[in-house]
Design a protein around this motif. Structure first.
Motif, PDB file in Angstrom:
ATOM      1  N   UNK A   1       3.611   7.406 -14.374  1.00  0.00           N
ATOM      2  CA  UNK A   1       1.956   7.340 -13.669  1.00  0.00           C
ATOM      3  C   UNK A   1       2.197   7.406 -12.239  1.00  0.00           C
ATOM      4  N   UNK A   2       3.297   7.849 -11.612  1.00  0.00           N
ATOM      5  CA  UNK A   2       3.588   7.863 -10.131  1.00  0.00           C
ATOM      6  C   UNK A   2       2.637   9.065  -9.820  1.00  0.00           C
ATOM      7  N   UNK A   3       2.512  10.297 -10.429  1.00  0.00           N
ATOM      8  CA  UNK A   3       1.901  11.438 -10.101  1.00  0.00           C
ATOM      9  C   UNK A   3       0.561  11.314 -10.227  1.00  0.00           C
ATOM     10  N   UNK A   4      -0.145  10.583 -11.230  1.00  0.00           N
ATOM     11  CA  UNK A   4      -1.273  10.486 -11.355  1.00  0.00           C
ATOM     12  C   UNK A   4      -2.024   9.365 -10.525  1.00  0.00           C
ATOM     13  N   UNK A   5      -1.546   8.560 -10.218  1.00  0.00           N
ATOM     14  CA  UNK A   5      -1.852   7.173  -9.250  1.00  0.00           C
ATOM     15  C   UNK A   5      -1.530   7.672  -7.685  1.00  0.00           C
ATOM     16  N   UNK A   6      -0.403   7.580  -7.398  1.00  0.00           N
ATOM     17  CA  UNK A   6       0.034   7.695  -6.105  1.00  0.00           C
ATOM     18  C   UNK A   6       0.018   9.050  -5.642  1.00  0.00           C
ATOM     19  N   UNK A   7       0.049  10.028  -6.270  1.00  0.00           N
ATOM     20  CA  UNK A   7      -0.478  11.470  -5.747  1.00  0.00           C
ATOM     21  C   UNK A   7      -1.742  11.937  -6.221  1.00  0.00           C
ATOM     22  N   UNK A   8      -2.557  11.024  -6.201  1.00  0.00           N
ATOM     23  CA  UNK A   8      -3.916  11.420  -6.533  1.00  0.00           C
ATOM     24  C   UNK A   8      -4.651  11.766  -5.101  1.00  0.00           C
ATOM     25  N   UNK A   9      -5.284  13.332  -5.422  1.00  0.00           N
ATOM     26  CA  UNK A   9      -5.404  14.022  -4.086  1.00  0.00           C
ATOM     27  C   UNK A   9      -6.569  13.317  -3.219  1.00  0.00           C
ATOM     28  N   UNK A  10      -7.323  12.323  -4.044  1.00  0.00           N
ATOM     29  CA  UNK A  10      -8.546  11.833  -3.411  1.00  0.00           C
ATOM     30  C   UNK A  10      -8.402  10.482  -2.953  1.00  0.00           C
ATOM     31  N   UNK A  11      -7.497   9.964  -3.099  1.00  0.00           N
ATOM     32  CA  UNK A  11      -7.112   8.587  -2.530  1.00  0.00           C
ATOM     33  C   UNK A  11      -5.924   8.299  -1.761  1.00  0.00           C
ATOM     34  N   UNK A  12      -6.166   7.423  -0.750  1.00  0.00           N
ATOM     35  CA  UNK A  12      -5.079   6.915   0.089  1.00  0.00           C
ATOM     36  C   UNK A  12      -4.404   6.066  -0.833  1.00  0.00           C
ATOM     37  N   UNK A  13      -3.073   5.740  -0.713  1.00  0.00           N
ATOM     38  CA  UNK A  13      -2.390   4.761  -1.727  1.00  0.00           C
ATOM     39  C   UNK A  13      -1.210   4.018  -0.772  1.00  0.00           C
ATOM     40  N   UNK A  14      -1.296   2.871  -0.597  1.00  0.00           N
ATOM     41  CA  UNK A  14       0.013   1.865  -0.294  1.00  0.00           C
ATOM     42  C   UNK A  14       0.641   1.261  -1.235  1.00  0.00           C
ATOM     43  N   UNK A  15       2.053   1.696  -1.378  1.00  0.00           N
ATOM     44  CA  UNK A  15       2.650   1.387  -2.552  1.00  0.00           C
ATOM     45  C   UNK A  15       3.925   0.598  -2.145  1.00  0.00           C
ATOM     46  N   UNK A  16       4.349  -0.357  -2.704  1.00  0.00           N
ATOM     47  CA  UNK A  16       5.367  -1.395  -2.550  1.00  0.00           C
ATOM     48  C   UNK A  16       6.417  -1.112  -3.547  1.00  0.00           C
ATOM     49  N   UNK A  17       7.619  -0.852  -3.146  1.00  0.00           N
ATOM     50  CA  UNK A  17       8.695  -0.671  -4.002  1.00  0.00           C
ATOM     51  C   UNK A  17       9.349  -1.947  -3.977  1.00  0.00           C
ATOM     52  N   UNK A  18       9.655  -2.641  -5.334  1.00  0.00           N
ATOM     53  CA  UNK A  18      10.304  -4.147  -5.053  1.00  0.00           C
ATOM     54  C   UNK A  18      11.286  -4.336  -6.182  1.00  0.00           C
ATOM     55  N   UNK A  19      12.038  -5.181  -6.423  1.00  0.00           N
ATOM     56  CA  UNK A  19      13.023  -5.633  -7.293  1.00  0.00           C
ATOM     57  C   UNK A  19      12.470  -6.954  -7.795  1.00  0.00           C
TER      58      UNK A  19
END
Length: 494
Positions: A382-400
């Motif tokens: 779902x990365x492409x759909x959510x993070x690369x949504x062309x109309x929205x800024x996205x702050x994403x945390x990569x975690x373990x």
């Protein structure tokens, strides 16, 4: 007894080493003397307070003991000998330099790890530095013994020691010795054996990799100099289908690479190792003109990667190869059909790959059924759909999940998401980087790692490296976001 004690004291005074220590302790006053006394010396410039230096110390001492009598290892404490360290341009710790006959020759460029360098890496690297950069060959027996090696061999053939081309060859060998094996000869009969009537250079592939699908010797036709030889070796050393190991895999980076993994062991099972490689070679020779490189590897050496990166469980030994493709962009493909002895399955796999029919392999968790909280859960699919949504800024945390710092950040990150929950133009998201493939462009070396994917700049995500308090992240977003944040009000000071 008194004489023995006096002699021992005198020895300790004259020597920069203490009893039981194999690393020379050098000072400003004796550095030049001890370095000039050695044909070759590895010197570590360090500071006592440096944590990397502290981790390296036992490994370096171990390597010094193992190399004793072959290569001398020394060290300089830069906190007590700043002038010496400044003289050699040391601006970070630890710094390792190789000296030959009293002069600085090269920066140590051996294997690095989380603890900077392992003893085994130092030993192997320095053993390659011992002796001449190019071995002088005087007979057919010398030549045969030199090229009968696990690694490829580069041999120069020259009419005499006064040859200017030989001098250039030796310069190239001195520069490239860390990566390749060099030898040279001035015996005309050795050149005649290979139908050579002028000075030139031959690259001999390892005997274990000889096959009917390619020549085992490559001839260099250009002017003999460092840049020309470097390119010639790089272009030819691996051939159509090299044997990839953990040691040489970095040299194959930057290629779209197909690898066939099987129980490959040229010592215990040379026949079986050659059998499967020849099956790969046969198919590879048909697709050689395409933009794809081929290789074979021991599945046992790479089983963790195959399991974690491609989802291929390899508990059973033996059997036909498993095949993967990894592109320069990081895209991954696996051959699901079993490798057939006639190579037809591999041919079909490659035809589908070049036709664009194959579906990329993506390691991904299942997408959550409900995803309406203050923090959007992102998985690889779902990365492409959510993070690369062309109309929205996205702050994403990569975690373990096991990361203590990630757990400490969680309530603050949720608080940030709650403050921005009413803004439809910005998404606060997170992804478990241990269970999902991290896309290209996101350099995740530790946890948590936070990136901002801005509208119009999705291909250039911005890494957040500021304080991890909500108010600080908000300031960052107010500065970088495409639209006003429109925060929810709250009584709590975040």
């Amino acid at each position: 007894m008194a004489d023995v004690s006096s002699a021992l004291i005198a020895l300790l005074i004259l020597s920069p080493m203490g009893l039981g220590i194999d690393v020379l302790q050098l000072q400003n006053t004796d550095f030049d003397y001890w370095v000039s006394e050695q044909d070759m010396m590895l010197v570590k410039f360090f500071a006592p307070w440096c944590k990397k230096c502290q981790k390296l110390a036992p490994e370096y001492e171990n390597a010094a003991t193992r190399l004793k009598g072959t290569v001398t290892l020394a060290e300089v404490d830069c906190s007590a000998n700043s002038g010496m360290c400044g003289r050699f341009g040391v601006n970070g710790y630890p710094t390792l330099k190789i000296f030959r006959n009293g002069k600085e020759a090269a920066i140590y460029n051996g294997p690095h790890t989380a603890v900077f360098t392992h003893a085994e890496g130092i030993v192997q690297y320095m053993q390659k530095q011992v002796g001449p950069s190019s071995v002088s060959l005087h007979s057919k027996a010398d030549l045969d013994a030199f090229i009968d090696n696990f690694d490829a061999s580069i041999v120069g053939f020259f009419p005499g020691h006064g040859s200017t081309q030989l001098a250039e060859f030796l310069k190239a060998a001195a520069t490239l010795r860390e990566s390749y094996r060099f030898a040279h000869t001035t015996k005309a009969e050795l050149g005649v054996m290979h139908d050579l009537h002028t000075e030139t250079v031959l690259l001999f592939r390892p005997p274990r990799l000889h096959s009917t699908f390619e020549t085992s010797i490559e001839k260099y036709d250009g002017p003999i100099n460092i840049s020309g030889l470097r390119k010639f070796i790089k272009d030819n050393i691996f051939g159509i289908c090299p044997h990839v190991t953990q040691d040489n895999r970095d040299k194959l980076k930057g290629r779209d690479l197909l690898t066939a993994f099987y129980d490959l062991d040229y010592v215990r099972d040379p026949k079986g190792s050659k059998y499967w490689r020849n099956r790969v070679l046969k198919v590879a020779s048909q697709f050689q003109s395409r933009s794809l490189s081929f290789a074979v590897a021991d599945r046992r050496e790479f089983w963790k990667e195959l399991e974690q990166e491609f989802g291929l469980g390899l508990s059973d030994s033996g059997g036909p190869p498993v095949v993967t493709i990894r592109t320069r962009e990081g895209h991954k493909y696996t051959m699901r059909e079993e490798f057939t002895r006639d190579g037809k399955a591999l041919e079909r796999f490659l035809e589908d790959y070049f036709a664009g029919y194959l579906k990329r392999f993506i390691k991904s968790q299942p997408a959550p059924e409900r995803n309406n909280g203050p923090i959007k859960v992102v998985v690889a699919e779902t990365f492409e759909e959510i993070v690369n949504d062309p109309d929205k800024d996205v702050l994403i945390e990569f975690y373990a999940p096991s990361c203590r710092h990630c757990k400490n950040l969680e309530p603050k990150y949720v608080g940030l998401g709650q403050k921005l929950l009413g803004n439809p133009r910005i998404i606060i998201a997170k992804m478990d980087a241990t269970a999902n493939d991290v896309p290209n462009g996101y350099d995740v070396q530790g946890f948590p790692t936070i990136y901002f994917a801005r509208v119009g700049k999705k291909d250039l995500p911005l890494k957040y490296e500021g304080p991890r308090e909500v108010k600080d992240i908000l300031k960052f977003l107010e500065r970088e976001a495409t639209h006003r944040l429109g925060q929810r009000s709250t009584k709590d000071e975040l």
